[in-house]
Scaffold this motif. Structure first.
Motif, PDB file in Angstrom:
ATOM      1  N   GLU A  37      40.468  96.865   5.847  1.00  0.00           N
ATOM      2  CA  GLU A  37      39.374  97.413   6.292  1.00  0.00           C
ATOM      3  C   GLU A  37      38.414  98.053   4.853  1.00  0.00           C
ATOM      4  N   GLN A  38      38.925  98.034   3.956  1.00  0.00           N
ATOM      5  CA  GLN A  38      38.134  98.309   2.434  1.00  0.00           C
ATOM      6  C   GLN A  38      37.388  97.080   2.060  1.00  0.00           C
ATOM      7  N   MET A  39      37.927  95.886   2.291  1.00  0.00           N
ATOM      8  CA  MET A  39      37.156  94.582   2.193  1.00  0.00           C
ATOM      9  C   MET A  39      35.861  94.535   3.275  1.00  0.00           C
ATOM     10  N   PHE A  74      37.569  95.990  -8.248  1.00  0.00           N
ATOM     11  CA  PHE A  74      37.033  97.035  -7.966  1.00  0.00           C
ATOM     12  C   PHE A  74      38.081  98.119  -7.960  1.00  0.00           C
ATOM     13  N   ASN A  75      37.677  99.384  -8.309  1.00  0.00           N
ATOM     14  CA  ASN A  75      38.588 100.262  -8.649  1.00  0.00           C
ATOM     15  C   ASN A  75      39.382 100.657  -7.275  1.00  0.00           C
ATOM     16  N   ARG A  76      38.764 100.803  -6.196  1.00  0.00           N
ATOM     17  CA  ARG A  76      39.279 101.050  -4.967  1.00  0.00           C
ATOM     18  C   ARG A  76      40.313 100.010  -4.483  1.00  0.00           C
ATOM     19  N   MET A  77      40.007  98.964  -4.778  1.00  0.00           N
ATOM     20  CA  MET A  77      40.869  97.678  -4.443  1.00  0.00           C
ATOM     21  C   MET A  77      42.248  97.611  -5.419  1.00  0.00           C
ATOM     22  N   GLN A  78      41.821  98.117  -6.500  1.00  0.00           N
ATOM     23  CA  GLN A  78      42.997  98.084  -7.530  1.00  0.00           C
ATOM     24  C   GLN A  78      44.018  99.257  -7.340  1.00  0.00           C
TER      25      GLN A  78
END
Length: 148
Positions: A37-39, A74-78
């Protein structure tokens, strides 16, 4: 074997991790869904039309691919995972983004829209607590339909 201990003041056992336990080959489905969903959000019409950084990166490749390592940084992915194989596993289930053949890059499945209709599909809402999290707001609005 896992060790079980009950801490003082608690009736719930706490399980200590066994260092010899096998690592599961498949990441938790909830985590995979959150990563996917984030991607998908990064490449969605509602984000990509306003994200100069990603559009610039897309323009650097003839097919619009962006390095998976770059987006995974990216911070959110990390905050979701640091494991590229887990990110790849999540993307493979997407209907909106695709991996390159060598699985090192990712891009939108469909071309950018000719017309920006994001504002026509947007709402303004107020009255939420100041400490509301993005994840909490997304969960709240999912009850009413797709959220980007």
């Amino acid at each position: 074997m896992s060790a079980v201990e009950v801490t003082e003041g608690s009736s719930s056992p706490a399980v200590a991790a066994d260092v010899d336990a096998p690592v599961p080959a498949v990441a938790d489905q909830t985590l995979l869904d959150r990563i996917r969903e984030q991607m998908e959000f990064y490449f969605s019409d509602s984000n990509i039309l306003f994200d100069n950084h990603l559009r610039t990166k897309m323009s650097e490749h003839p097919e619009g691919f962006i390095s998976l390592e770059h987006i995974a940084s990216f911070n959110r992915m990390q905050s979701l995972t640091k494991d590229l194989q887990t990110v790849i596993q999540a993307i493979e289930k997407s209907d909106e983004i695709v991996l390159s053949e060598d699985k090192t890059m990712v891009r939108r499945k469909n071309p950018l829209p000719e017309k920006n209709t994001t504002m026509e599909r947007s709402i303004y809402a107020k009255g939420f607590p100041e400490d509301s999290s993005l994840d909490g707001l997304i969960q709240f609005w999912k009850e009413y339909g797709g959220v980007r």
